[in-house]
Write a protein that holds these residues in place. Structure first.
Motif, PDB file in Angstrom:
ATOM      1  N   ARG A 273       0.851  -1.181   0.000  1.00 48.94           N
ATOM      2  CA  ARG A 273       0.000   0.000   0.000  1.00 48.94           C
ATOM      3  C   ARG A 273       0.896   1.244   0.000  1.00 48.94           C
ATOM      4  O   ARG A 273       2.097   1.170   0.276  1.00 48.94           O
ATOM      5  CB  ARG A 273      -0.918   0.038   1.231  1.00 48.94           C
ATOM      6  CG  ARG A 273      -1.926  -1.103   1.304  1.00 48.94           C
ATOM      7  CD  ARG A 273      -2.971  -0.980   0.205  1.00 48.94           C
ATOM      8  NE  ARG A 273      -3.996  -2.002   0.322  1.00 48.94           N
ATOM      9  CZ  ARG A 273      -3.897  -3.228  -0.189  1.00 48.94           C
ATOM     10  NH1 ARG A 273      -2.790  -3.600  -0.829  1.00 48.94           N
ATOM     11  NH2 ARG A 273      -4.897  -4.083  -0.071  1.00 48.94           N
ATOM     12  N   ILE A 274       0.293   2.382  -0.289  1.00 48.98           N
ATOM     13  CA  ILE A 274       0.972   3.677  -0.208  1.00 48.98           C
ATOM     14  C   ILE A 274       0.250   4.498   0.844  1.00 48.98           C
ATOM     15  O   ILE A 274      -0.973   4.683   0.759  1.00 48.98           O
ATOM     16  CB  ILE A 274       0.968   4.406  -1.563  1.00 48.98           C
ATOM     17  CG1 ILE A 274       1.717   3.594  -2.611  1.00 48.98           C
ATOM     18  CG2 ILE A 274       1.596   5.792  -1.418  1.00 48.98           C
ATOM     19  CD1 ILE A 274       1.633   4.175  -4.013  1.00 48.98           C
ATOM     20  N   LEU A 275       0.980   4.957   1.835  1.00 44.01           N
ATOM     21  CA  LEU A 275       0.373   5.756   2.890  1.00 44.01           C
ATOM     22  C   LEU A 275      -0.134   7.076   2.315  1.00 44.01           C
ATOM     23  O   LEU A 275       0.543   7.721   1.511  1.00 44.01           O
ATOM     24  CB  LEU A 275       1.390   6.038   3.998  1.00 44.01           C
ATOM     25  CG  LEU A 275       0.860   6.812   5.213  1.00 44.01           C
ATOM     26  CD1 LEU A 275      -0.115   5.973   6.029  1.00 44.01           C
ATOM     27  CD2 LEU A 275       2.018   7.290   6.089  1.00 44.01           C
ATOM     28  N   ASN A 276      -1.331   7.466   2.722  1.00 42.06           N
ATOM     29  CA  ASN A 276      -1.887   8.747   2.304  1.00 42.06           C
ATOM     30  C   ASN A 276      -0.949   9.874   2.771  1.00 42.06           C
ATOM     31  O   ASN A 276      -0.704  10.040   3.963  1.00 42.06           O
ATOM     32  CB  ASN A 276      -3.277   8.920   2.924  1.00 42.06           C
ATOM     33  CG  ASN A 276      -3.985  10.172   2.442  1.00 42.06           C
ATOM     34  OD1 ASN A 276      -3.387  11.049   1.825  1.00 42.06           O
ATOM     35  ND2 ASN A 276      -5.269  10.258   2.742  1.00 42.06           N
ATOM     36  N   PRO A 277      -0.381  10.675   1.859  1.00 48.84           N
ATOM     37  CA  PRO A 277       0.533  11.758   2.257  1.00 48.84           C
ATOM     38  C   PRO A 277      -0.086  12.752   3.227  1.00 48.84           C
ATOM     39  O   PRO A 277       0.625  13.454   3.946  1.00 48.84           O
ATOM     40  CB  PRO A 277       0.889  12.426   0.925  1.00 48.84           C
ATOM     41  CG  PRO A 277       0.671  11.374  -0.109  1.00 48.84           C
ATOM     42  CD  PRO A 277      -0.491  10.571   0.386  1.00 48.84           C
ATOM     43  N   GLU A 278      -1.408  12.800   3.264  1.00 45.13           N
ATOM     44  CA  GLU A 278      -2.078  13.723   4.178  1.00 45.13           C
ATOM     45  C   GLU A 278      -1.815  13.350   5.638  1.00 45.13           C
ATOM     46  O   GLU A 278      -1.836  14.219   6.516  1.00 45.13           O
ATOM     47  CB  GLU A 278      -3.587  13.726   3.891  1.00 45.13           C
ATOM     48  CG  GLU A 278      -4.352  14.839   4.563  1.00 45.13           C
ATOM     49  CD  GLU A 278      -3.990  16.226   4.034  1.00 45.13           C
ATOM     50  OE1 GLU A 278      -4.381  17.222   4.674  1.00 45.13           O
ATOM     51  OE2 GLU A 278      -3.309  16.324   2.983  1.00 45.13           O
ATOM     52  N   ILE A 279      -1.555  12.078   5.901  1.00 45.22           N
ATOM     53  CA  ILE A 279      -1.211  11.655   7.270  1.00 45.22           C
ATOM     54  C   ILE A 279       0.067  12.369   7.726  1.00 45.22           C
ATOM     55  O   ILE A 279       0.138  12.931   8.821  1.00 45.22           O
ATOM     56  CB  ILE A 279      -1.027  10.131   7.339  1.00 45.22           C
ATOM     57  CG1 ILE A 279      -2.322   9.393   6.971  1.00 45.22           C
ATOM     58  CG2 ILE A 279      -0.530   9.720   8.715  1.00 45.22           C
ATOM     59  CD1 ILE A 279      -3.402   9.462   8.002  1.00 45.22           C
ATOM     60  N   ILE A 280       1.086  12.349   6.876  1.00 47.81           N
ATOM     61  CA  ILE A 280       2.349  13.021   7.195  1.00 47.81           C
ATOM     62  C   ILE A 280       2.137  14.524   7.307  1.00 47.81           C
ATOM     63  O   ILE A 280       2.640  15.180   8.230  1.00 47.81           O
ATOM     64  CB  ILE A 280       3.411  12.715   6.123  1.00 47.81           C
ATOM     65  CG1 ILE A 280       3.610  11.203   5.966  1.00 47.81           C
ATOM     66  CG2 ILE A 280       4.727  13.408   6.463  1.00 47.81           C
ATOM     67  CD1 ILE A 280       4.266  10.540   7.141  1.00 47.81           C
ATOM     68  N   HIS A 281       1.377  15.073   6.375  1.00 51.83           N
ATOM     69  CA  HIS A 281       1.162  16.522   6.341  1.00 51.83           C
ATOM     70  C   HIS A 281       0.456  17.007   7.612  1.00 51.83           C
ATOM     71  O   HIS A 281       0.897  17.981   8.255  1.00 51.83           O
ATOM     72  CB  HIS A 281       0.351  16.881   5.097  1.00 51.83           C
ATOM     73  CG  HIS A 281      -0.011  18.329   5.002  1.00 51.83           C
ATOM     74  ND1 HIS A 281       0.938  19.332   4.859  1.00 51.83           N
ATOM     75  CD2 HIS A 281      -1.219  18.973   5.041  1.00 51.83           C
ATOM     76  CE1 HIS A 281       0.345  20.505   4.814  1.00 51.83           C
ATOM     77  NE2 HIS A 281      -0.969  20.318   4.935  1.00 51.83           N
ATOM     78  N   GLN A 282      -0.613  16.351   7.997  1.00 56.51           N
ATOM     79  CA  GLN A 282      -1.368  16.793   9.166  1.00 56.51           C
ATOM     80  C   GLN A 282      -0.617  16.517  10.464  1.00 56.51           C
ATOM     81  O   GLN A 282      -0.756  17.262  11.435  1.00 56.51           O
ATOM     82  CB  GLN A 282      -2.742  16.114   9.193  1.00 56.51           C
ATOM     83  CG  GLN A 282      -3.675  16.554   8.073  1.00 56.51           C
ATOM     84  CD  GLN A 282      -3.972  18.055   8.129  1.00 56.51           C
ATOM     85  OE1 GLN A 282      -3.870  18.696   9.177  1.00 56.51           O
ATOM     86  NE2 GLN A 282      -4.343  18.623   6.986  1.00 56.51           N
TER      87      GLN A 282
END
Length: 374
Positions: A273-282
């Motif tokens: 899977r690819i982690l949603n970049p929004e997780i890192i951003h938030q």
């Protein structure tokens, strides 16, 4: 009272007449035995008393010496008395984990308490957590052979989740069997299980990695359900394509990684899977409010994994979190001899701000710290 007057014997006398005890006329005196040539009974009695008194004094002084001399001469080696030996630290950790797991799972527990924090605005409702469209729920497990089995499924129900950090505080915790009882077990990068199952457990539901930190040993993937790539650069997607399709990564691409990357992972395509970049951003935005200078740095994968866990699970626990830079000689990671002072030179992550953030999550009840270093 009878007064005895002892008369000294005159050695020059020839008659050897006995000496008498004199007493006042008004005092009635009992008969006193006559002195024998070998000495009187009174002398023997007095001599015996003197001997007994001397022996008693000698014994008394000996007892005092036996008690006081060692006490003073070895006082610096004596430990204070207590009610008994303290319980090994890992027993308290096991009790905390057992109490948590023995109770009923509480739906929405972590997210409800996350709402009480001022930094929670961007951390709620970050779905999907993976890049692939609708929210997929993670199936706990791992099993002995993940290839060929679906690691994700639609489903519901209350789930407990544990994020296993790499901190040295996990070493000696004996939490492995408790960790394995969670529905979802999230691990970070190349933190190994082989040889560390007693403290870190033996199952992995999701392993968050970036290419340079993916485990090199095929054994580390044997009980892994999902490898979730954390993308920081476009080249990371080339690496993921290579390991999924089993095609070699180009020589040119290899040159741009700052470290040698694993070129083969023994899992099939459905396990990536690819982690949603929004997780890192938030996560970075939340940490910004804790930074004293207001600066923004890249959040650690551990902090991002906690935010991920709060999206996936109802109750979230942490194990192996908490860097204490005040003790430079402490173990940095549970699996190696590197010490805490190795973190002083890094400028990529704001460890202090992350610790404050995680402490707030613990104090609010949004997460539980199993190893107690936060």
């Amino acid at each position: 009272m009878v007064t005895l007057s002892f008369l000294m014997e005159d050695e020059s006398r020839d008659d050897r007449s006995p000496l008498l005890l004199e007493a006042p006329a008004s005092t009635a005196l009992a008969a006193v035995p006559q002195r024998c040539p070998g000495g009187s009974h009174l002398d023997t009695f007095l001599l015996s008393r003197r001997n007994n008194l001397g022996l008693s004094l000698a014994l008394l002084l000996g007892c005092y010496a036996a008690i006081l001399v060692p006490a003073y001469s070895h006082a610096d080696r004596l430990a204070p008395m207590d009610d008994g030996p303290p319980a090994p630290p890992h027993l308290a950790l096991l009790n905390l984990s057992a109490d948590l797991l023995s109770g009923p799972c509480l739906p929405q527990w972590g997210r409800d308490r996350l709402r009480t924090l001022s930094c929670s605005g961007g951390l709620l409702g970050l779905a999907p957590v993976f890049v692939e469209g609708p929210q997929e729920e993670v199936e706990g497990g791992g099993g002995d052979g993940p290839p060929g089995s679906s690691p994700l499924r639609w489903g519901g129900g209350c789930r407990r989740c544990v994020v296993v950090g790499s901190g040295g505080v996990l070493h000696g915790s004996h939490l492995g069997s408790s960790i394995d009882q969670y529905d979802v077990i999230i691990r970070l990068n190349a933190a190994p299980l082989g040889g560390f199952q007693r403290d870190a457990g033996s199952r992995t539901t999701i392993r968050l990695v970036y290419p340079e930190a993916a485990p090199a040993s095929p054994e580390e993937y044997r009980t892994t359900s999902v490898v979730a790539l954390v993308v920081f650069k476009s080249l990371d997607l080339d690496w993921l394509t290579s390991v999924i399709t089993k095609r070699p990564l180009s020589f040119w691409s290899k040159l741009w990684f700052w470290r040698k990357v694993v070129e083969e992972i023994p899992l099939t395509a459905e396990h990536f899977r690819i982690l949603n970049p929004e997780i890192i951003h938030q996560t970075g935005r939340a940490l910004h409010s804790y930074a004293p200078s207001g600066g923004t740095r890249v959040p650690t994968l551990g902090a991002s994994a906690v935010v991920l866990a709060l999206q996936l699970c109802d109750q979230v626990s942490l194990a192996g979190f908490g860097y204490d830079l005040r003790h430079p000689g402490a173990r940095l990671h549970y699996y190696e001899a590197l010490r805490m002072d190795a973190m002083k030179g890094q400028v990529v992550h704001d460890i202090g701000s992350e610790k404050l953030f995680l402490r707030d999550l613990v104090s609010s009840g949004a997460v539980t710290d199993l190893t107690g270093a936060l």
